[in-house]
Each structure stands twice: as structure tokens, then as C-alpha cells.
Design a protein around this motif. Structure first.
Motif, short mmCIF file in Angstrom:
data_model
loop_
_atom_site.label_atom_id
_atom_site.label_comp_id
_atom_site.label_asym_id
_atom_site.label_seq_id
_atom_site.Cartn_x
_atom_site.Cartn_y
_atom_site.Cartn_z
N GLY A 251 0.74 -1.22 0.00
CA GLY A 251 -0.10 -0.07 0.08
C GLY A 251 0.68 1.17 0.11
N ALA A 252 1.90 1.23 0.88
CA ALA A 252 2.69 2.52 1.05
C ALA A 252 3.27 2.94 -0.24
CB ALA A 252 3.41 2.61 2.45
N ASP A 253 3.62 1.97 -0.96
CA ASP A 253 4.76 2.00 -2.14
C ASP A 253 3.75 2.24 -3.42
OD1 ASP A 253 6.83 2.11 -0.40
OD2 ASP A 253 6.89 0.01 -0.48
N SER A 254 2.54 2.23 -3.33
CA SER A 254 1.72 2.09 -4.70
C SER A 254 1.41 3.29 -5.07
CB SER A 254 0.20 1.30 -4.36
OG SER A 254 0.91 0.02 -3.96
N PHE A 255 0.67 3.54 -6.28
CA PHE A 255 0.20 4.63 -6.63
C PHE A 255 -0.79 4.84 -5.34
CE2 PHE A 255 1.19 3.67 -10.96
CZ PHE A 255 1.81 4.83 -11.50
N GLN A 256 -1.00 6.21 -5.02
CA GLN A 256 -1.93 6.40 -3.85
C GLN A 256 -3.40 6.52 -3.77
OE1 GLN A 256 -0.55 6.41 -0.34
NE2 GLN A 256 0.62 5.15 -1.93
N PRO A 257 -4.03 5.99 -2.95
CA PRO A 257 -5.47 5.88 -3.07
C PRO A 257 -6.21 6.97 -3.72
CG PRO A 257 -4.71 5.40 -0.98
CD PRO A 257 -3.50 6.05 -1.42
N ILE A 258 -7.47 6.82 -4.18
CA ILE A 258 -8.28 7.62 -5.01
C ILE A 258 -9.28 7.84 -4.14
CG2 ILE A 258 -9.72 7.97 -6.95
CD1 ILE A 258 -7.87 5.69 -8.39
N GLN A 259 -9.61 9.06 -3.77
CA GLN A 259 -10.66 9.55 -3.10
C GLN A 259 -11.98 9.87 -3.88
OE1 GLN A 259 -9.92 9.87 0.23
NE2 GLN A 259 -7.46 9.69 0.21
N THR A 260 -13.18 9.78 -3.05
CA THR A 260 -14.45 10.04 -3.96
C THR A 260 -14.91 11.35 -2.92
OG1 THR A 260 -15.86 8.69 -2.73
CG2 THR A 260 -14.70 7.88 -4.56
N PRO A 261 -15.99 11.81 -3.51
CA PRO A 261 -16.76 12.85 -2.87
C PRO A 261 -17.34 12.32 -1.56
CG PRO A 261 -17.48 12.90 -4.97
CD PRO A 261 -16.67 11.65 -4.97
N ARG A 262 -17.53 11.08 -1.58
CA ARG A 262 -17.97 10.29 -0.28
C ARG A 262 -16.95 10.18 0.79
NH1 ARG A 262 -21.98 5.30 -0.58
NH2 ARG A 262 -22.06 4.73 1.81
N GLU A 263 -17.26 10.87 1.96
CA GLU A 263 -16.10 10.58 3.12
C GLU A 263 -15.68 9.13 3.31
OE1 GLU A 263 -14.77 12.58 7.19
OE2 GLU A 263 -16.42 13.79 5.95
N GLY A 264 -14.59 8.70 3.30
CA GLY A 264 -14.19 7.45 3.82
C GLY A 264 -14.13 6.40 2.59
N GLU A 265 -14.59 6.95 1.65
CA GLU A 265 -14.79 6.00 0.52
C GLU A 265 -13.29 6.12 -0.30
OE1 GLU A 265 -18.22 4.62 -2.32
OE2 GLU A 265 -17.54 6.58 -2.95
N VAL A 266 -12.72 4.89 -0.42
CA VAL A 266 -11.45 4.93 -1.11
C VAL A 266 -11.16 3.67 -2.12
CG1 VAL A 266 -8.79 4.82 -0.50
CG2 VAL A 266 -10.22 5.64 1.29
N PHE A 267 -10.68 4.37 -2.99
CA PHE A 267 -10.33 3.05 -4.31
C PHE A 267 -8.80 3.15 -4.81
CE2 PHE A 267 -14.65 4.10 -4.60
CZ PHE A 267 -15.16 2.64 -4.94
N LEU A 268 -8.43 2.11 -5.01
CA LEU A 268 -6.83 1.66 -5.43
C LEU A 268 -7.06 1.38 -6.87
CD1 LEU A 268 -5.50 -0.21 -2.63
CD2 LEU A 268 -5.20 2.18 -2.96
N LEU A 269 -6.11 2.08 -7.55
CA LEU A 269 -5.50 1.37 -9.09
C LEU A 269 -5.28 0.09 -8.77
CD1 LEU A 269 -3.52 4.18 -10.90
CD2 LEU A 269 -5.52 3.14 -11.65
N LYS A 270 -5.91 -0.75 -9.79
CA LYS A 270 -5.65 -2.31 -9.74
C LYS A 270 -4.13 -2.67 -10.05
CE LYS A 270 -7.38 -4.75 -13.27
NZ LYS A 270 -8.61 -5.52 -14.00
N PRO A 271 -3.46 -3.11 -9.01
CA PRO A 271 -2.23 -3.54 -9.03
C PRO A 271 -2.07 -5.16 -9.43
CG PRO A 271 -2.62 -3.75 -6.59
CD PRO A 271 -4.02 -3.24 -7.47
N MET A 272 -3.11 -5.97 -9.39
CA MET A 272 -3.31 -7.32 -9.69
C MET A 272 -4.58 -7.40 -9.92
SD MET A 272 -1.04 -9.55 -7.22
CE MET A 272 -0.82 -10.80 -8.44
N ASN A 273 -4.91 -8.40 -10.79
CA ASN A 273 -6.23 -8.92 -11.23
C ASN A 273 -6.68 -10.07 -10.17
OD1 ASN A 273 -6.19 -7.60 -13.65
ND2 ASN A 273 -4.54 -8.93 -14.21
#
Length: 649
Positions: free
Chosen positions: A314-336
Motif C-alpha cells: 500500500g505505502a509504495d503504490s500509486f496512492q488511493p483515489i478519494q471520492t466525494p463520499r467521505e471515507g470511500e477509498v479506491f485503488l488502481l488495480k495492481p493485480m487481477n
RNA sequence: GCCAGUGUAGCUCAGAGGUAGAGCAGCUGAUUUGUAAUCAGCUGGUCGGGGGUUCGACUCCCUCCACUGGCUCCA
């Protein structure tokens, strides 16, 4: 007297204590001058060391691998001697021979060495080599060795000594330089005639990032100046095959600072090539019972918490994507694989539907370290030809074997013969980098080892190369400059099914845990095409190359005929273009050659009159001697189509 | 991320404390061509970005970015 057995089975008698060099002299002075090191009972040893028992003996010269390695290792000592002379106080780490040459890791304190310093060092090395210093071996006690390097102030050698046993320690001295060294060495420095330092690099002491970074100096030496010249020419030739150069010349792909480092952009020709590879594998997979799926490029962070990727990377990845909704967090897919686990788990599974094979050309994003990026072979966004096979423990072996067969089939189809199948296991002692129980790991490791044995696949074993969730079987291929890259990979995984709590209902009506195989025959489309480009020097196999034919009219009076030919070929799925420029035929041929188009079809007065085409095969490259070799004479279109189809099969 | 190096036109490269050049590519015109470069003319660059030193910086210094070769890492 002792009996010495030679490689040809010949046995000769010598006095006990005779050296290998003496034996060489007894055979011929020519040999004695050439021999670098001896193999005594299978052990590589100094020529000067006395032999006092019956033994088998091989006299190794420059022509043998061990001979070269010994020569280069001795050259590393010569480099060290030169450095000590030029930069007193330099501390020495290790200085081994490598596949092509040698390096020495040194600590030069404040001095920052650059390639500008090379000429001076090379000159010093030559000067020292010409002194014909002997490499003399001396057995020393551990206490004496420690005393020597303590006085010299070389903490690296002292650290190396810690790992050695008393009675097992030898020094080698040539000229004014003495080194802790196991040997063996060539007799003296005389044979080192051509010297070239290649590059400097930082290298962590003992490969440990947390420790001091030393200066690594790479070099190569030869007995003859011409050998060095040939070696440098070879490197130059290899650079012409570099996929980054060819990718630009052939307009396969590009990078853009604005888009971002490590994010390849596929141009039309590259896309055409890549699509053909994808189509080939997709078809093959359908035949073998895979089901294609598509999953999104981002996913909720929770998915990766479950899989363990978040904790691990997590720490060394592309950093999380936030959404307008508080606390909602997405990540770019590093693996399928986590997505595919969700597909498996979306409804109850019966043993009757196993093995379940789901496949996806899945694009993933990993924040690779800046210094690691390299053309198409190491990127931050790439597409894996990924699939996950879920099966019962009983099915594991046959599924694994099926996957290995697919992978070797694909490699063969692409023209790769020289690959290594590497079993990548855990670090031998450090288990902190992995998830899952000891028992599951052993199961997985054994499964790979047993299955590869069963099909007689020749493998090597590498420790500390496993994925964090399981061991791998990796197919390694070398690029133009001899660097090794992992292409295909097969991984046995007991851990992710656990973490995702995947189950199937068995014949006993009870829930069971499936085993999972991750596999990617190409590895990634980017890396595969990168390495493939270098292997074929841009001359891709006929079936996949972007343009198969170029139709070259002698003048624009024949354009209509040329386009007619193109249409007829298209009906047979042969693709190409007509070069209608107002250029001479020589020019059109040259440009087409440079584009690596396999066939040129030349049409002019004669061809139009006879309703034929003149066929020219792509030559061997931009070399004088290859020019004019491709003319295949005239054919009818039908003849050419038949010939062409036969090539493709 | 670390060490060393590089960054000048689309590409390959030259130049240099006084304001940038070649070949190829591109464009225009001529040429209608037989197995690896037809000829002529023209266009094209805030010299990687930012900051500093200087009367003046593409050139010297700092910093960031990208790339190259290694090291470490690599799901």
C-alpha cells in the motif's frame, strides 16, 4: 610418482608435487603459454600449486568458461592494485568475475569516481600488468588475516573474514596488492593486454539497501586487443536491437513526459502487433477451456485489505483515489487476482464446475521505483495475459501441467528457444516477507517441484524470488544485452483462497477450499513485446508483423495495378500497403527494408504486361553484404499467395 | 529510492559567457524512375522545467523532471 588422467582418457606419470604448469610444459610450450588455470579432480586451482596425488587434470585456457572467469577475477585484483596505487586509502569489498568481465566494489571515502577517471585507471592497470607480477597464494591464520586488515583499516575485508573458518583463509598477492581471496588466479599479470573499464555504479554493501553504498567499477579485459574490439562491436550491434530504439524507429510505442514516466503509449503499428498476440492467446485459451472475463481498473481498498496487497504494498503504490463520499477509498488495480477471487466467490460453487479457468487481459498499475523503469520491460502500467484456475487439490497437478504446456507452447510459437524455467522459492531463512502458513507453502512448493519433474521440464531453483503469497515457476528470457527478464509465470497459491474464504461443495456435500493457480504465459504484453523485439531485431514473425507486404510500383503509371494486387492479397488476409510516392524504386526498397516489412512486391511495365509480380524478400538488415540478396524473381499472385500461406502454415 | 552519466529541431548529432548549426524527416516544386537514399527551394528550436550568479546564460551554480547504465526493489 602420480598418475595424471587427461580429459581424453590418456594417463601419464609425473613426480609427486609437480605443478599443472609443469605438466603443461611437458606437453608443449604452446599450451603452457596459453593455459590459465587447472581443473584438478573437478576443482579449479592455480597452475602453480603442486599436485601430490593421482588426479584427473584439465588444463583450461581462454576458450573455457572457467579459464575466462579466472582471468577476469585476476583482472579484478589488478584493478584493485591500480586503485590502491592511484587512490591510497581505498577500501575494498568484493571483486568477482561476471558473465562478461568483472567488477570490484570499493569504498573511496569522499572521492566520487566518474567515467572521466577511467582512462587514468586503465593506464595504471596496463602499466602494472606489464610488470608481469606473479599472483602468489599464501595460507594465513585467521588471527594474522584479521591483524593485516585491521592495520590496513579495511572493515569490509574484516567483515568477510568473520564468515570464514581458521585454516580456510588464503591471501593472494600480486605486485604491491594483497587481497583476501579464495582464488584461483592466473599465474601472472602478463597475459592481461587489453583493458576497458565499462561503467561505475553504486552498489550496496552485501546487497543490503540499509548498508553503505559502495562504488562498483565494472571492467573487462582480454588477452588480445582485437578481442576487446570485437567485444565492443558486439555490444554496439546489440544496441541496434534495443527495443526502445526499434520501438521508436518502427513506430510501435512511445512515452510522453506529460502522460507520465513508465506509462507506455501504444501507436497503431504496435497496437496491431499486440492485438495479434492477444488474439492468438485468446483463441488458444478458449480451446483449453478458459472463460474470458473483464474487471474494472480500480477497486475498493477493502478488496486489497482482504488480499493482503494493501498491507504489503500500500505505502509504495500509486496512492488511493478519494471520492466525494467521505471515507470511500479506491485503488488502481495492481493485480487481477483479487477481482477473480470475487468472481469465483460470487455464488456457491460445485466441485462439478472445477477446474474453473477465468482469463483476462488485465491492465494493472504498480508504482515501480523511478530508477527501475526501463522501456517496455519495466513499466508502471501494463497488461497481464492473466488467468486464474480454481481447482480441487486432486486436480492441481494436471492443471499445473496443462498451464506449463500452454506456456512452453506459446514461447515456442513466438520463436523463443533459449529460456530458463526457474522455480522461485522463498528466502531460505527470512520468512517475514510472506503470508500464509508454513504447511501451505510447503504444499505449494512441492506441487511445483513434483509437477515440473513429472513432465521433465529442466528447471533451476532460485531462493528469495517467490511472490509474497506463493512460490512461482518463472520463464526467464534474456534481452539483447544479456539481461534476464521474467516473462511467463505460473504460481500455485493456497493463500488467497483462504483469505477470500473461497469454497466449493464436494461430492461429499461438504464445503472444501479450492487451490488457485495464477498464470500468465506472456507475463505482460509490454515486457513480452519488448523482449520479443530484441530477439528478432524488429523482424517479427510473418503472422504477427504489422505490415506483411509492401507493393512498390516502379512509377505512378502502375499504381492502379499495384492497388489491384493489394486488393487481391487482402482477400487472402495478407495485409500491406502500396508505396505510391514519386520516388525511385531503390528508395522505396530502402525505406521498406528499414521498416522491416517481410516482402516487397515490385510492379512495373513487365509485371503489368504479364500479370505478375516481382517478389523481393526482406534482407538481413542495413548491412552492405546483405544488400541485393532478397530478389526472388517473378511470380503470379496465386503463386505468391500459396508461398506465403505455406510460410504461415 | 541510491550511485554515476545524459538532456540542443520529429530523428541522429555538432557547437558554445555576446543570443544556435548540419544531415535525415516534413512541406513546395521539378523528376516517372527496375531491386537499399533523384534534385532544388522552404519551414522548423523559449538549447528539458524552475530559480540563482552576470551588463549579458543555451553555456557557470542550485533544484526539479525525464532518460541511460548499475544497485536495491519487483504483487
Amino acid at each position: 610418482m602420480i598418475n595424471i588422467t587427461f580429459p581424453d582418457g590418456n594417463i601419464r606419470q609425473y613426480e609427486s608435487g609437480t605443478s599443472a604448469l609443469d605438466i603443461a610444459k611437458s606437453i608443449s610450450m604452446g599450451l603452457a603459454n596459453k593455459v590459465l588455470v587447472a581443473k584438478v579432480n573437478g576443482e579449479v586451482r592455480d597452475l602453480m600449486r603442486p599436485i601430490d596425488t593421482d588426479a584427473s587434470l584439465e588444463l583450461l585456457t581462454w576458450d573455457s568458461e572457467d579459464g575466462k572467469k579466472t582471468y577476469w577475477h585476476s583482472s579484478a585484483h589488478l584493478l584493485a592494485e591500480a586503485l590502491e596505487a592511484l587512490y591510497p586509502g581505498t577500501k575494498f569489498g568484493i571483486g568477482p568475475a561476471i558473465d562478461a568481465g568483472f567488477y570490484y566494489d570499493v569504498d573511496m571515502g569522499e572521492k566520487s569516481l566518474s567515467t572521466n577517471d577511467f582512462a587514468k585507471i586503465e593506464e595504471k592497470m596496463l602499466e602494472l600488468a606489464r610488470k608481469k607480477s606473479q599472483y602468489t597464494r599464501k595460507e594465513v591464520s585467521k588471527a594474522d588475516a584479521i591483524q593485516y586488515f585491521t592495520e590496513k583499516g579495511d572493515e569490509y575485508k574484516l567483515e568477510l573474514l568473520e564468515g570464514l573458518n581458521d585454516g580456510d583463509i588464503t591471501f593472494y598477492t600480486q605486485g604491491d596488492f594483497t587481497d583476501l581471496c579464495r582464488g584461483p588466479h592466473i599465474p601472472n599479470t602478463e597475459g592481461i593486454k587489453a583493458i576497458k573499464l565499462m561503467k561505475v555504479a553504486g552498489a550496496y554493501w552485501r546487497g543490503d539497501e540499509s548498508r553503505k553504498q559502495m562504488t562498483r567499477i565494472y571492467g573487462i579485459t582480454f588477452p588480445k586487443a582485437q578481442d576487446l574490439k570485437d567485444h565492443l562491436t558486439m555490444i554496439e550491434e546489440a544496441l541496434k536491437r534495443d527495443h526502445r530504439k526499434l520501438g521508436q524507429e518502427l513506430e510501435l510505442f512511445m512515452f510522453s513526459e506529460k502522460v507520465g514516466a513508465g506509462l507506455p503509449i501504444w501507436l497503431p503499428r504496435g497496437t496491431a502487433l499486440r492485438s495479434r498476440l492477444e488474439d492468438f492467446l485468446k483463441k488458444e485459451q478458449i480451446k483449453r477451456g478458459y472463460q474470458p472475463v473483464i474487471t474494472p481498473h480500480i477497486a475498493n481498498k477493502k478488496l486489497y485489505e482482504t488480499s493482503g496487497h494493501w498491507a504489503k504494498y500500500g505505502a509504495d503504490s500509486f496512492q488511493p483515489i478519494q471520492t466525494p463520499r467521505e471515507g470511500e477509498v479506491f485503488l488502481l488495480k495492481p493485480m487481477n487476482c483479487p477481482h477473480h477471487c470475487e468472481i469465483y466467490g460470487h455464488r456457491p460453487r460445485s466441485y462439478k464446475e472445477l477446474p474453473l479457468r477465468i482469463a483476462e487481459f488485465g491492465t494493472v498499475y504498480r508504482y515501480e521505483q523511478a530508477g527501475e523503469l526501463h522501456g517496455l520491460t519495466r513499466v508502471r502500467g501494463f497488461t497481464q495475459d492473466d488467468a486464474h484456475l480454481f481447482c480441487t487439490p486432486d486436480q492441481l497437478e494436471s492443471e499445473f501441467i496443462g498451464v506449463v504446456e500452454l506456456t512452453t507452447y506459446v514461447l515456442k510459437k513466438m520463436g523463443f528457444e533459449n529460456y530458463t524455467a526457474q522455480i522461485s522459492l522463498r528466502h531460505q531463512t527470512d520468512r517475514s516477507k510472506y503470508i500464509g502458513s508454513e504447511e501451505l507453502w510447503e504444499q505449494a512448493e512441492n506441487a511445483i517441484i513434483e509437477a515440473t519433474k513429472k513432465i521433465g521440464l529442466k528447471t533451476t531453483i532460485e531462493y528469495d524470488e517467490a511472490a509474497f503469497y506463493g512460490p512461482k515457476l518463472d520463464f526467464m528470457v534474456k534481452d539483447a544485452l544479456g539481461r534476464s527478464w521474467q516473462l511467463g509465470t505460473v504460481q500455485v497459491d493456497y493463500n488467497l483462497p483462504n483469505r477470500f474464504e473461497l469454497e466449493y461443495i464436494g461430492a461429499d456435500n461438504q464445503p472444501h477450499r479450492p487451490v488457485m493457480i495464477h498464470r500468465a504465459p506472456f507475463g505482460s504484453m509490454e515486457r513480452f513485446i519488448g523482449v520479443l523485439t530484441e530477439h528478432c531485431a524488429g523482424k517479427f514473425p510473418l503472422w504477427m508483423t504489422p505490415d506483411q507486404v509492401a507493393i512498390l510500383p516502379i512509377s505512378d503509371r502502375f499504381s492502379d495495378y499495384a492497388n489491384g494486387v493489394l486488393d487481391q492479397l487482402a482477400e487472402h488476409d495478407i495485409r500491406g500497403f502500396v508505396d505510391e510516392r514519386a520516388e525511385k524504386i531503390g528508395r522505396k526498397i530502402r525505406d521498406t527494408e528499414l521498416k522491416r516489412v517481410p516482402f516487397m512486391l515490385i510492379v512495373g511495365e513487365k509485371e503489368v504486361a504479364e500479370g505478375r509480380i516481382s517478389v523481393r524478400k526482406q534482407g538481413g538488415g542495413d548491412k552492405e553484404e546483405d544488400k541485393g540478396k532478397g530478389d526472388m524473381g517473378s511470380m503470379t499472385i496465386a503463386e505468391f499467395v500459396a508461398y506465403f500461406k505455406n510460410l504461415i502454415q
